[in-house]
Write an enzyme that holds these catalytic residues in place. Structure first.
Site, PDB file in Angstrom:
ATOM      1  CB  ALA A   1      -0.883  -0.022   1.234  1.00 49.40           C
TER       2      ALA A   1
ATOM      3  N   GLY B   1       0.518  -4.851   0.858  1.00 49.19           N
ATOM      4  CA  GLY B   1      -0.708  -4.937   0.053  1.00 49.19           C
ATOM      5  C   GLY B   1      -0.495  -5.665  -1.257  1.00 49.19           C
TER       6      GLY B   1
ATOM      7  CD  GLU C   1      -2.528  -7.240   3.109  1.00 48.53           C
ATOM      8  OE1 GLU C   1      -2.083  -6.116   2.775  1.00 48.53           O
ATOM      9  OE2 GLU C   1      -3.236  -7.400   4.100  1.00 48.53           O
TER      10      GLU C   1
ATOM     11  CD  GLU D   1       1.858  -5.286   5.798  1.00 49.29           C
ATOM     12  OE1 GLU D   1       2.616  -6.242   6.104  1.00 49.29           O
ATOM     13  OE2 GLU D   1       1.133  -5.321   4.803  1.00 49.29           O
TER      14      GLU D   1
END
Ligand code: COA
Length: 261
Positions: free
Chosen positions: A67, A112, A115, A135
């Site tokens: 992200a 992300g 993911e 993260e």
């Protein structure tokens, strides 16, 4: 397809090719990219001419490096929850898509990006791919479903280690953990492998493929009875023209010609 800004899309021979194109930021997912993904996948489900999807990242260095940290750095408690819930919603739409979705993972698939790759139905990686959920290095945790999907995919033991250490996995480790369907030397070869798999799937009855997605996803949904969903989906298939065509073709010793009806 509506005009897209960050995700390049092209449809050829029934396959929708999506390229996340923020190469200078290693294809990091910002809010606009997620929104584009959501709009595209909502359309994929309704578009009969799209029979499969390949998602990749622009360039050779990254699939998606996470992200967008510039957006993450601005969060407060209220919008952090919304940020996570929106990402989860988008990735759930991808996971539930009734057309097969293959991630071609070229380079970094972090945060992300990892993911997103594990929300796709299959993953084909290039030899330079690297997977991880870093993260914890930022004082946060995965928010787009990573703690759940990674644990479902590879089991609690290794998932906990990966999530807690933030370590990256190379393709050999990722393959041995069951994260990958195939590994290919180059992005072109990985796309060719994805096309080969999608073409095979596209020769089957489309309704059956959608029902398989629902049944496999039911395994991981704690509020669903997967066996009941399987029985219901089986019954749904029997109502289709393609069921008649498939069974008749076998008995008549010919190849079936499925129409998605
Ligand atoms: N969000 C926003 N920008 C990102 C990004 C992310 N997740 N990942 C990389 N970028 C940007 C960098 O800031 C840099 O931008 P700049 O050129 O304007 O400074 C550009 O992409 C290239 O990245 P850089 O770090 O210079 O490349 P590198 O080869 O040295 O390192 C990585 C590659 C992937 C190891 C490193 O970029 C990284 O650790 N990225 C963050 C991974 C992460 O924590 N993801 C989870 C986020 S929740």
């Amino acid at each position: 397809m509506a005009e897209q800004k960050i995700i390049l899309s092209e449809t050829k021979d029934g396959i929708l090719y999506l390229t996340i194109s923020r190469e200078s930021k290693l294809n990091a997912l910002n809010f606009n990219t997620l929104e584009e993904l959501k709009n595209i996948f909502n359309e994929v489900n309704d578009n009969k001419s799209i029979r499969g999807v390949i998602i990749t990242g622009a360039g050779e260095k990254a699939f998606v490096a996470g992200a967008d940290i510039t957006e993450i750095a601005e969060l407060n408690e209220l919008n952090a929850r919304k940020f996570a819930e929106f990402g989860q919603e988008v990735f759930e739409i991808i996971e539930s898509c009734h057309k097969p979705v293959i991630a071609v993972v070229n380079g970094y698939a972090l945060g992300g990006g990892c993911e997103l790759a594990i929300a796709c139905h299959m993953r084909i990686a290039t030899t330079n791919a690297k997977f991880g959920q870093p993260e914890v290095n930022l004082g946060i945790i995965p928010g787009y479903g990573g703690t759940q999907r990674l644990t479902h995919l590879i089991g609690r033991t290794k998932a906990t280690e990966i999530l807690m250490t933030g370590d990256m996995l190379d393709v050999n480790e990722a393959k041995s953990l069951g994260l990958l369907n195939h590994v290919e030397a180059t992005k072109e070869e990985a796309i060719a492998k994805a096309e080969e798999i999608l073409k095979k799937i596209m020769s089957k009855a489309p309704l059956s493929i959608g029902m398989i997605v629902d049944c496999v996803n039911a395994v991981y949904a704690s509020d669903e009875n997967g066996y009941q969903i399987e029985a219901n989906s089986f019954a749904r298939c029997v109502k289709s023209e393609d069921y008649r065509e498939g069974t008749n073709a076998f008995l008549e010793k010919r190849k079936p010609n499925f129409k998605g009806e």
